[in-house]
Write a protein that holds these residues in place. Sequence first.
Motif, PDB file in Angstrom:
ATOM      1  N   ARG A 201      -8.135 -28.125 -69.869  1.00  0.00           N
ATOM      2  CA  ARG A 201      -7.983 -29.198 -68.871  1.00  0.00           C
ATOM      3  C   ARG A 201      -8.814 -30.414 -69.245  1.00  0.00           C
ATOM      4  O   ARG A 201      -8.349 -31.555 -69.131  1.00  0.00           O
ATOM      5  N   ALA A 202     -10.044 -30.208 -69.712  1.00  0.00           N
ATOM      6  CA  ALA A 202     -10.935 -31.334 -70.035  1.00  0.00           C
ATOM      7  C   ALA A 202     -10.397 -32.167 -71.196  1.00  0.00           C
ATOM      8  O   ALA A 202     -10.598 -33.383 -71.256  1.00  0.00           O
ATOM      9  N   SER A 203      -9.700 -31.514 -72.118  1.00  0.00           N
ATOM     10  CA  SER A 203      -9.181 -32.241 -73.283  1.00  0.00           C
ATOM     11  C   SER A 203      -7.764 -32.761 -73.048  1.00  0.00           C
ATOM     12  O   SER A 203      -7.170 -33.356 -73.947  1.00  0.00           O
ATOM     13  N   GLY A 204      -7.232 -32.521 -71.855  1.00  0.00           N
ATOM     14  CA  GLY A 204      -5.897 -33.034 -71.533  1.00  0.00           C
ATOM     15  C   GLY A 204      -4.770 -32.222 -72.140  1.00  0.00           C
ATOM     16  O   GLY A 204      -3.611 -32.640 -72.117  1.00  0.00           O
ATOM     17  N   LEU A 205      -5.103 -31.063 -72.712  1.00  0.00           N
ATOM     18  CA  LEU A 205      -4.067 -30.267 -73.384  1.00  0.00           C
ATOM     19  C   LEU A 205      -3.049 -29.673 -72.406  1.00  0.00           C
ATOM     20  O   LEU A 205      -1.969 -29.268 -72.827  1.00  0.00           O
ATOM     21  N   ASP A 206      -3.400 -29.627 -71.129  1.00  0.00           N
ATOM     22  CA  ASP A 206      -2.464 -29.071 -70.151  1.00  0.00           C
ATOM     23  C   ASP A 206      -1.594 -30.159 -69.527  1.00  0.00           C
ATOM     24  O   ASP A 206      -0.897 -29.913 -68.567  1.00  0.00           O
ATOM     25  N   THR A 207      -1.657 -31.384 -70.100  1.00  0.00           N
ATOM     26  CA  THR A 207      -0.844 -32.470 -69.530  1.00  0.00           C
ATOM     27  C   THR A 207       0.258 -32.861 -70.507  1.00  0.00           C
ATOM     28  O   THR A 207       0.275 -32.445 -71.664  1.00  0.00           O
ATOM     29  N   GLU A 208       1.181 -33.688 -70.023  1.00  0.00           N
ATOM     30  CA  GLU A 208       2.308 -34.145 -70.845  1.00  0.00           C
ATOM     31  C   GLU A 208       1.866 -35.263 -71.804  1.00  0.00           C
ATOM     32  O   GLU A 208       2.252 -35.288 -72.961  1.00  0.00           O
ATOM     33  N   GLY A 209       1.063 -36.199 -71.290  1.00  0.00           N
ATOM     34  CA  GLY A 209       0.732 -37.389 -72.089  1.00  0.00           C
ATOM     35  C   GLY A 209      -0.477 -37.190 -72.980  1.00  0.00           C
ATOM     36  O   GLY A 209      -0.930 -36.071 -73.207  1.00  0.00           O
TER      37      GLY A 209
ATOM     38  N   ARG B 181      -3.562 -35.322 -81.306  1.00  0.00           N
ATOM     39  CA  ARG B 181      -4.636 -35.130 -82.299  1.00  0.00           C
ATOM     40  C   ARG B 181      -5.999 -35.263 -81.628  1.00  0.00           C
ATOM     41  O   ARG B 181      -6.904 -34.448 -81.847  1.00  0.00           O
ATOM     42  N   LEU B 182      -6.123 -36.291 -80.795  1.00  0.00           N
ATOM     43  CA  LEU B 182      -7.388 -36.484 -80.083  1.00  0.00           C
ATOM     44  C   LEU B 182      -7.675 -35.297 -79.166  1.00  0.00           C
ATOM     45  O   LEU B 182      -8.816 -34.823 -79.084  1.00  0.00           O
ATOM     46  N   GLN B 183      -6.647 -34.828 -78.470  1.00  0.00           N
ATOM     47  CA  GLN B 183      -6.836 -33.687 -77.559  1.00  0.00           C
ATOM     48  C   GLN B 183      -7.386 -32.469 -78.294  1.00  0.00           C
ATOM     49  O   GLN B 183      -8.325 -31.821 -77.837  1.00  0.00           O
ATOM     50  N   HIS B 184      -6.804 -32.169 -79.454  1.00  0.00           N
ATOM     51  CA  HIS B 184      -7.244 -30.975 -80.185  1.00  0.00           C
ATOM     52  C   HIS B 184      -8.639 -31.146 -80.781  1.00  0.00           C
ATOM     53  O   HIS B 184      -9.445 -30.215 -80.782  1.00  0.00           O
ATOM     54  N   ILE B 185      -8.906 -32.357 -81.303  1.00  0.00           N
ATOM     55  CA  ILE B 185     -10.237 -32.587 -81.885  1.00  0.00           C
ATOM     56  C   ILE B 185     -11.295 -32.542 -80.783  1.00  0.00           C
ATOM     57  O   ILE B 185     -12.353 -31.916 -80.938  1.00  0.00           O
ATOM     58  N   LEU B 186     -11.009 -33.201 -79.660  1.00  0.00           N
ATOM     59  CA  LEU B 186     -12.004 -33.233 -78.587  1.00  0.00           C
ATOM     60  C   LEU B 186     -12.239 -31.832 -78.021  1.00  0.00           C
ATOM     61  O   LEU B 186     -13.375 -31.459 -77.714  1.00  0.00           O
ATOM     62  N   ARG B 187     -11.162 -31.057 -77.920  1.00  0.00           N
ATOM     63  CA  ARG B 187     -11.322 -29.679 -77.422  1.00  0.00           C
ATOM     64  C   ARG B 187     -12.279 -28.895 -78.338  1.00  0.00           C
ATOM     65  O   ARG B 187     -13.182 -28.212 -77.861  1.00  0.00           O
ATOM     66  N   ASP B 188     -12.071 -29.019 -79.633  1.00  0.00           N
ATOM     67  CA  ASP B 188     -12.956 -28.316 -80.579  1.00  0.00           C
ATOM     68  C   ASP B 188     -14.388 -28.835 -80.512  1.00  0.00           C
ATOM     69  O   ASP B 188     -15.347 -28.069 -80.639  1.00  0.00           O
TER      70      ASP B 188
END
Length: 296
Positions: free
Chosen positions: A17-25, A29-36
Amino acid sequence: MNTDFVQSASVQDLLDRASGLDTEGGDPRLQHILRDLIESVMTLIVKHDISESEFWKAVTFLQQGADEFGLLVPGIGLEHFMDLYMDAKDAEAGRIGGTPRTIEGPLYVADAPIVEGDVDLSQDADDTGTLYMNGAIRGMEGEPVKGALLHVWHANSKGFYSHFDPTGTQSPFNNRRRIRIGDDGRYAFHSRLPSGYSVPPGGAAETLMHALGRHGSRPAHVHFFIEAPGYRTLTTQINFGDDPFAADDFAFGTREGLLPVPNRQGDAAYIAFDFVLQKADQVDDERFSARTRAVA
Ligand code: FE
């Protein structure tokens, strides 16, 4: 507590949720890097059992030290790591040889005067000797590089750069030029001899270095970019091989092949140094990195 805690369902859900991976928009690349990135920070919090007080001390340090990130990044070795990583990828791709790259640092200023011939980089008086530097800019086959632009910048004898001088005494672009190189690929310049320098007293970089038991000093050095049609843009610097910090640079910018020992005669120092550029394989090779740089 064991770092398996970070792998628990509730923490993993928080990361999504914090990295936005559960959203459409959003930028995937940023979502995955930030999650890690967040997961790495969480893991080290658990691994070192970082307390709430220590956590907020670190956040405050980063907030207050934001204007020194350009020094903190080389100081903790990350800027040099980027060079090592690019070198390793180059080696994998068979792109080896030429003058080694090394860190740019945070003190380049765009749009320095463009000059030709055997040039003087310094327009300000300075109580120091004179640096004379010359050599060739060649390709990997030994050919003279045609149409090169050599960007050169260095500190004054107090270790301060124009545009960043806390004493406010330097003229704009003192010790900064872009030298247009002729078809013979030869360059030559002289200037007021630079000194090594240390990170600003009392600043974030010095605070961190002292907390680590380290110093924040660099040997005397001269920075370069070299760009030329058909060649890979090179970011490098030479550090004076006879400087007390030549083997102990806080920024890890000194590298084998980039430590010429000046020939000193009186208060003059002579350095002969040839640059060797790799050919550009792709359009991007001729570009500068997208780093944000100061503009006068
Ligand atoms: Fe520098």
